[in-house]
Design an enzyme around this catalytic site. Structure first.
Site, mmCIF file in Angstrom:
data_model
loop_
_atom_site.group_PDB
_atom_site.id
_atom_site.type_symbol
_atom_site.label_atom_id
_atom_site.label_comp_id
_atom_site.label_asym_id
_atom_site.label_seq_id
_atom_site.Cartn_x
_atom_site.Cartn_y
_atom_site.Cartn_z
ATOM 1 N N ASP A 159 0.835 -1.201 0.000
ATOM 2 C CA ASP A 159 0.000 0.000 0.000
ATOM 3 C C ASP A 159 0.873 1.257 0.000
ATOM 4 O OD1 ASP A 159 0.865 -0.138 2.586
ATOM 5 O OD2 ASP A 159 -1.123 -0.102 3.506
ATOM 6 N N ASP A 196 -0.995 -6.200 -0.014
ATOM 7 C CA ASP A 196 -1.424 -5.553 1.235
ATOM 8 C C ASP A 196 -2.936 -5.426 1.293
ATOM 9 O OD1 ASP A 196 0.666 -4.934 2.961
ATOM 10 O OD2 ASP A 196 1.222 -3.131 1.846
ATOM 11 N N LYS A 223 -1.114 -9.399 3.318
ATOM 12 C CA LYS A 223 -0.389 -8.845 4.468
ATOM 13 C C LYS A 223 -1.304 -7.894 5.228
ATOM 14 C CE LYS A 223 3.301 -5.927 3.823
ATOM 15 N NZ LYS A 223 2.887 -4.649 4.433
ATOM 16 N N GLU A 232 9.207 -4.017 10.479
ATOM 17 C CA GLU A 232 9.664 -2.727 9.929
ATOM 18 C C GLU A 232 10.212 -1.814 11.023
ATOM 19 O OE1 GLU A 232 6.881 -0.794 7.309
ATOM 20 O OE2 GLU A 232 8.112 1.031 7.184
HETATM 21 O O1 KIV Z 1 3.574 -1.162 1.502
HETATM 22 C C1 KIV Z 1 4.790 -1.422 1.509
HETATM 23 O O2 KIV Z 1 5.525 -1.140 0.576
HETATM 24 C C2 KIV Z 1 5.334 -2.076 2.687
HETATM 25 C C3 KIV Z 1 6.811 -1.956 2.929
HETATM 26 C C4 KIV Z 1 7.133 -2.066 4.353
HETATM 27 C C5 KIV Z 1 7.614 -2.917 2.152
HETATM 28 O O3 KIV Z 1 4.624 -2.676 3.438
#
Ligand code: KIV
Length: 272
Positions: free
Chosen positions: A52, A91, A119, A188
């Protein structure tokens, strides 16, 4: 042009587990379009994330909060066509998983578009969703540490888990999510020592972004790796094109200079 792969076999959640057991580092990268997916997988990237972060690097927002499930589904479709065998993770955007039922409904949309895993950002409160998704055949990656969808709650994009109690909480919550069925953890922006402890404490792989070198793999944002993002970048970012004469910025500068000077197009670019 067609999507090509230098792999014989598609990467699955089982491959990731085997790689952790073998001590082989996992390489992950965000991808948002066909060409990016072709280039990344041809180079050997094992996990593609339709992150995202697209809200910032593709859409130009100042956070990931405006991204919708429709936006993500569109980019999953684009990346899927160029994916040469990586595990394709997507995501679930802000507020698309506020309840377990909602997470299932929205994860199903992304899986139908071609994602292999979703995710979700957050801790133990996601145990119910994680269990429901994995029991229904949807692999889950749990995103812990700095969770950008909670930027307003966290008060900014800051290092998490420096305080020992908070660090221990991250480890405890990751264990709860592993127990609930998470197959992968993304960690992260935490101290490297916490990344090492978490990777040791879990059986599932931990990929890090700003989580030190002793996790099971690394992930970067495509635009950060190529130095394309014009905004402020975090300490954990490495620009792999910096100082390379044929980098993206160099190519753009050469193009402008050659059009101005008349050197482009040359005879070989012209039809007779
Ligand atoms: O959305 C994204 O790019 C992420 C990063 C932490 C890789 O979740």
């Amino acid at each position: 042009m067609s999507a090509q792969s230098n792999r014989l076999k598609r990467i699955t959640i089982h491959t990731l587990g085997e790689m952790k057991s073998a001590g082989e580092k996992l390489v992950a990268l965000t991808a948002y379009d066909y060409c990016g997916a072709v280039a990344a997988t041809a180079a050997g990237v094992e996990i593609l994330l339709v992150g995202d972060s697209l809200g910032m690097v593709i859409q130009g927002h100042d956070s990931s909060l405006p991204v919708t499930i429709k936006d993500t589904a569109y980019h999953v479709r684009c990346v899927r066509r160029g994916n040469g065998g990586a595990l394709l993770m997507a995501d679930l955007p802000f507020m698309s998983y506020y309840s377990a039922a909602k997470s299932l409904e929205n994860a199903a949309i992304l899986m139908r578009e071609g994602a292999h895993m979703v995710k979700l950002e957050g801790g133990a409160w996601l145990a119910e969703s994680t269990r429901l998704l994995s029991e229904r055949g949807i692999p889950v990656c749990a995103h812990l540490g700095l969770t950008p969808q909670s930027v307003n709650h966290l008060g900014g994009y800051r290092v998490q888990g420096r305080d020992p109690t908070q660090g221990q909480l991250i480890i405890d919550e990751a264990k709860v999510l592993q127990q609930a069925g998470a197959s992968l953890i993304l960690l992260e922006c935490v101290p490297a020592s916490l990344g090492r402890r978490l990777a040791k404490a879990l059986t599932v792989p931990v990929i890090g972004i700003g989580a030190g070198a002793e996790v099971d793999g690394q992930i970067l944002v495509w635009h950060d790796l190529l130095g394309l993002y014009p905004g402020k970048t975090a300490k954990f970012v490495k620009n792999y094109l910096k100082g390379k004469p044929n980098g993206v910025q160099g190519a753009l500068a050469d193009y402008v200079a050659e059009v101005k000077s008349g050197a482009f197009p040359a005879a070989e670019h012209c039809y007779s």
